[in-house]
Design an enzyme around this catalytic site. Structure first.
Site, PDB file in Angstrom:
ATOM      1  NE  ARG A   1      42.312  43.163  36.001  1.00  0.00           N
ATOM      2  CZ  ARG A   1      43.407  42.483  36.280  1.00  0.00           C
ATOM      3  NH1 ARG A   1      43.984  41.713  35.352  1.00  0.00           N
ATOM      4  NH2 ARG A   1      43.978  42.546  37.453  1.00  0.00           N
TER       5      ARG A   1
ATOM      6  NE  ARG B   1      39.747  50.863  36.920  1.00  0.00           N
ATOM      7  CZ  ARG B   1      40.167  49.665  37.381  1.00  0.00           C
ATOM      8  NH1 ARG B   1      40.768  48.811  36.567  1.00  0.00           N
ATOM      9  NH2 ARG B   1      39.985  49.331  38.631  1.00  0.00           N
TER      10      ARG B   1
ATOM     11  CD  GLN C   1      39.623  42.229  40.155  1.00  0.00           C
ATOM     12  OE1 GLN C   1      39.085  41.759  41.155  1.00  0.00           O
ATOM     13  NE2 GLN C   1      39.619  43.515  39.894  1.00  0.00           N
TER      14      GLN C   1
ATOM     15  CG  ASP D   1      46.420  49.123  40.966  1.00  0.00           C
ATOM     16  OD1 ASP D   1      46.358  48.186  41.776  1.00  0.00           O
ATOM     17  OD2 ASP D   1      46.011  49.052  39.803  1.00  0.00           O
TER      18      ASP D   1
ATOM     19  CE  LYS E   1      41.238  45.440  42.540  1.00  0.00           C
ATOM     20  NZ  LYS E   1      40.416  46.564  42.100  1.00  0.00           N
TER      21      LYS E   1
HETATM   22  O1  MRU Z   1      40.928  46.774  39.468  1.00  0.00           O
HETATM   23  P1  MRU Z   1      42.070  46.058  38.778  1.00  0.00           P
HETATM   24  O2  MRU Z   1      41.746  44.655  38.386  1.00  0.00           O
HETATM   25  O3  MRU Z   1      42.631  46.876  37.644  1.00  0.00           O
HETATM   26  O4  MRU Z   1      43.179  45.981  39.907  1.00  0.00           O
HETATM   27  C1  MRU Z   1      44.395  45.376  39.621  1.00  0.00           C
HETATM   28  C2  MRU Z   1      45.295  45.282  40.782  1.00  0.00           C
HETATM   29  O5  MRU Z   1      44.990  45.747  41.870  1.00  0.00           O
HETATM   30  C3  MRU Z   1      46.648  44.674  40.542  1.00  0.00           C
HETATM   31  O6  MRU Z   1      47.095  44.021  41.679  1.00  0.00           O
HETATM   32  C4  MRU Z   1      47.634  45.789  40.195  1.00  0.00           C
HETATM   33  O7  MRU Z   1      47.170  46.536  39.120  1.00  0.00           O
HETATM   34  C5  MRU Z   1      48.978  45.273  39.880  1.00  0.00           C
HETATM   35  S1  MRU Z   1      48.946  44.554  38.277  1.00  0.00           S
HETATM   36  C6  MRU Z   1      50.432  44.035  37.747  1.00  0.00           C
END
Ligand code: MRU
Length: 361
Positions: free
Chosen positions: A53, A90, A201, A242, A253
């Site tokens: 992820r 995703r 996370q 993201d 997130k």
């Molecule tokens: O749902 P996830 O764990 O894939 O979400 C990850 C995040 O929100 C991170 O902060 C984002 O991808 C930046 S990663 C360098």
């Protein structure tokens, strides 16, 4: 990054030259297990079920997924099928689309028999670039931490949300890269780690990374950040992204927006670290970003290690309670102090981004 003295990346081509290795992030921090991806379907499952992820790593896995898929069928139809499958894994992180489109554009013009070898070198190149871009983000962000340290002459308190560390990229991370660089530069630091419900996370991955690197940190409940900021105990927030729009809105997130609001109210600088692969140049309104909605179960249950060492899943709400699980939120550009990219730090605005990336104008 190093785990018990051994250098790891979050994804790699296995020695057989045909399959791909990953760290199963659903098992951390309690178990460190690697998984071998044998097919494009394995890559899709790894992304969808979050064994991997983090926006840049999702992109890197998708690139390797194309390579795996072409070994099964390298025809035009095979290429189309694997790209379509991966794109649906995703919805929110734009790096997935970016990586699949990059692979497709390199491969579609080649004869089918040349595609597997070309996909192997393109996926490997994309991963190498990710490492270099993230290290450059680390250097850019280091300047911001250094400025704070030179002014305050005491350990710098940084708050981060989710995991934007090396586990979320191929190596280094985005939001954590400046922290790793600051540690190497001898700047005393302390990191507030938001636990990041529902999937935790922060607790599972960021705390694990920082502990492995020997960086001082405290895990906090997601709602603590505002109070800590009011108490003057946060010098800087750094989070990942993201998808960042061409106008500087940032999707990250769920919970990031609330931290940005609290930071603005308390005049705490709020930075977002991202490689250019996370910028969606086609979008100007962050509210148009597709927000992933995940299973209710992730909110209704928590996973953890029981005192006997077993990993358990525990329900935290009444049987009849339903949950809503929106995985991301959008922080408007006006709440972002700056974007830390591989080319420098810029204002979260169209003008700021175009100054660093004039070729997109
Ligand atoms: O749902 P996830 O764990 O894939 O979400 C990850 C995040 O929100 C991170 O902060 C984002 O991808 C930046 S990663 C360098």
């Amino acid at each position: 990054m190093y785990i018990n003295g051994k250098a790891w990346r979050s994804i790699w081509l296995e020695k057989d030259g045909q399959t791909v290795g990953i760290i199963d992030q659903t098992r951390l921090p309690h178990q460190f297990k690697t998984v071998q991806l044998l097919s494009a379907d394995d890559a899709v499952t790894a992304i969808r079920d979050m064994l991997v992820r983090g926006a840049p790593l999702i992109g890197a896995t998708a690139a390797w997924g194309v390579f795996l898929g072409l070994q099964e069928d390298s025809s035009d139809k095979g290429l189309e099928t694997v790209c379509t499958k991966l794109l649906a894994a995703r919805p929110t992180a734009v790096n997935l689309r970016w990586a699949v489109e990059r692979m497709r554009s390199v491969l579609a013009i080649l004869p089918p028999k040349e595609r597997v070898a070309a996909a192997r070198s393109e996926a490997a190149a994309l991963c190498e670039e990710d490492v270099q871009l993230n290290e450059a983000i680390g250097e850019q962000g280091l300047r911001l931490i250094t400025e704070q340290y030179e002014r305050k002459k005491r350990p710098i308190n940084i708050l981060t949300h989710c995991n934007a560390g090396w586990l979320a990229t191929v190596d280094w991370g985005t939001a954590l890269a400046p922290i790793y660089k600051a540690q190497a530069a001898g700047i005393p630091l302390h990191v507030w780690v938001d636990e990041t419900r529902p999937r935790n996370q922060g607790a599972h991955l960021t705390a694990w990374e920082l502990a492995a690197a020997g960086i001082e940190h405290r895990l906090i409940a997601d709602n603590s950040g505002g109070h800590l900021m009011r108490q003057g105990r946060v010098d800087l927030c750094i989070v990942g992204s993201d998808r960042t729009t061409a106008s500087g809105d940032v999707c990250n997130k769920i919970g990031t927006y609330l931290k940005a609001l609290a930071a603005a109210d308390n005049k705490v600088p709020f930075y977002v670290a991202l490689p250019s692969s996370t910028i969606d140049w086609d979008l100007t309104d962050g509210m148009a970003i597709p927000i992933e909605e995940r299973a209710e179960e992730e909110v209704l249950f928590v996973f953890g290690q029981a005192e006997d060492g077993s990993i358990q899943k525990v329900r935290i709400a009444p049987e009849q309670t339903r949950a809503s699980n929106l995985a991301f939120d959008v922080t408007p550009a006006r709440l972002v102090t700056g974007l830390i990219t591989e080319r420098g730090v810029c204002a979260a605005s169209k003008e700021g981004l175009l100054e660093l990336f004039p070729e997109q104008g």
